[in-house]
Design an enzyme around this catalytic site. Structure first.
Site, PDB file in Angstrom:
ATOM      1  N   ASP A 101       1.005  -1.167  -0.087  1.00 43.52           N
ATOM      2  CA  ASP A 101       0.142   0.011   0.142  1.00 43.52           C
ATOM      3  C   ASP A 101       0.906   1.196  -0.128  1.00 43.52           C
ATOM      4  O   ASP A 101       1.458   1.674   0.948  1.00 43.52           O
ATOM      5  CB  ASP A 101      -0.994   0.071   1.331  1.00 43.52           C
ATOM      6  CG  ASP A 101      -2.179  -1.106   1.034  1.00 43.52           C
ATOM      7  OD1 ASP A 101      -1.603  -1.992   0.666  1.00 43.52           O
ATOM      8  OD2 ASP A 101      -3.012  -1.005   1.663  1.00 43.52           O
ATOM      9  N   LYS A 165      -6.821   3.443  -3.398  1.00 44.20           N
ATOM     10  CA  LYS A 165      -7.124   3.420  -1.934  1.00 44.20           C
ATOM     11  C   LYS A 165      -7.396   4.879  -1.540  1.00 44.20           C
ATOM     12  O   LYS A 165      -6.601   5.795  -1.907  1.00 44.20           O
ATOM     13  CB  LYS A 165      -6.151   2.560  -0.968  1.00 44.20           C
ATOM     14  CG  LYS A 165      -6.364   2.790   0.388  1.00 44.20           C
ATOM     15  CD  LYS A 165      -5.235   2.024   1.130  1.00 44.20           C
ATOM     16  CE  LYS A 165      -5.166   2.183   2.704  1.00 44.20           C
ATOM     17  NZ  LYS A 165      -4.142   1.447   3.245  1.00 44.20           N
ATOM     18  N   LYS A 201     -10.348   0.696  -2.376  1.00 45.81           N
ATOM     19  CA  LYS A 201     -10.167   0.270  -1.012  1.00 45.81           C
ATOM     20  C   LYS A 201     -10.288   1.613  -0.158  1.00 45.81           C
ATOM     21  O   LYS A 201      -9.697   2.453  -0.225  1.00 45.81           O
ATOM     22  CB  LYS A 201      -8.934  -0.323  -0.710  1.00 45.81           C
ATOM     23  CG  LYS A 201      -8.788  -0.416   0.899  1.00 45.81           C
ATOM     24  CD  LYS A 201      -7.218  -1.234   1.169  1.00 45.81           C
ATOM     25  CE  LYS A 201      -7.039  -1.002   2.682  1.00 45.81           C
ATOM     26  NZ  LYS A 201      -5.784  -1.907   2.887  1.00 45.81           N
TER      27      LYS A 201
END
Length: 259
Positions: A101, A165, A201
């Protein structure tokens, strides 16, 4: 007691959670607890999301588990110096991370230096061998402007993100339905030209089954009823699991977001 429909939402949500501990004071004992909570009688979460220093420990604990290991890089500041981010990424994958991430350089991006973000995403993507995946954190609460969020989503996808995300969970405004709608619309708009599956996300501030229901309903509306799965949709959360388990079991319980 929760209604049957909310119980169904809770059951659906369980396998979409990236169960997270990104607390500054996280310890190896906390990782043991996190791993133990990642699987239960009702099923398992999609992944745990932890600091890179705990990857080897988690990999050993999860070696016979379907739960994936995610870690964060360039976190939480989203700096512009790519060299240490690449070093961190390569080490994380070597240690056993399945998912990276990356916090993109969102401040540079907000200032109009879009190439800085694009080049870092591209470089990190190149440093992640398949089947490991890249999630790009846009920090939408700091970008604020809908046009910037839209453009950041497009650039992240173009440079190889497997997921886009919303947030780190470390700023004042994290995931919102507004930012989710923008990002999902980009996924919908670019689906035909991507030639690969890209996920979404939302992270930070998602604490209840009702919160989860709203995001899932939005994804179903924009992407279709059969789109959401652990391969395309994750909730980044530290405390949502408590509420989900309570929902599955028909109890009422507030979750506690700790990051």
């Amino acid at each position: 007691m929760m209604t049957t429909s909310m119980q169904d939402v809770a059951k659906r949500t369980l396998g979409l959670i990236d169960l997270t501990n990104l607390n500054d004071d996280c310890t190896p004992a906390d990782i043991e607890t996190l791993v133990s909570r990642s699987q239960n009688e009702h099923g398992h979460v999609a992944a745990i999301c932890i600091y890179s220093r705990f990857i080897k420990q988690a990999a050993e604990l999860l070696k016979d588990s379907p739960v994936r290991i995610a870690t964060v890089v360039n976190f939480p500041g989203g700096g512009e110096d790519t060299a240490p981010v690449l070093e961190e990424t390569r080490q994380a994958v070597a240690d056993g991370a399945d998912e990276i991430d990356l916090v993109m350089p969102y401040r540079a991006f907000a200032e109009g230096r879009h190439d800085v973000a694009a080049e870092q995403i591209r470089a990190v993507r190149a440093a992640i061998p398949a089947p490991a995946q890249l999630k790009v954190i846009l920090e939408t609460g700091e970008l604020k402007d809908a046009r910037l969020i839209h453009l950041a989503s497009e650039i992240a996808i173009a440079e190889g993100a497997d997921f886009i995300k919303t947030s780190t969970g470390k700023v004042a405004e994290n995931a919102t339905l507004k930012s989710a709608e923008i990002m999902l619309n980009v996924l919908r708009e670019t689906a035909k030209e991507n030639h690969r599956q890209i996920g979404f996300k939302p992270a930070g501030g998602i604490r209840t089954v009702e919160d989860a229901r709203e995001y899932l309903a939005l994804a179903d509306e924009l992407m279709g009823q059969n789109w959401v799965s652990a391969a395309t949709f994750r909730f980044g959360a530290s405390g949502l699991l408590d509420a989900v388990l309570a929902g599955i079991e028909g109890r009422t319980e507030e979750s506690k977001e700790t990051y």
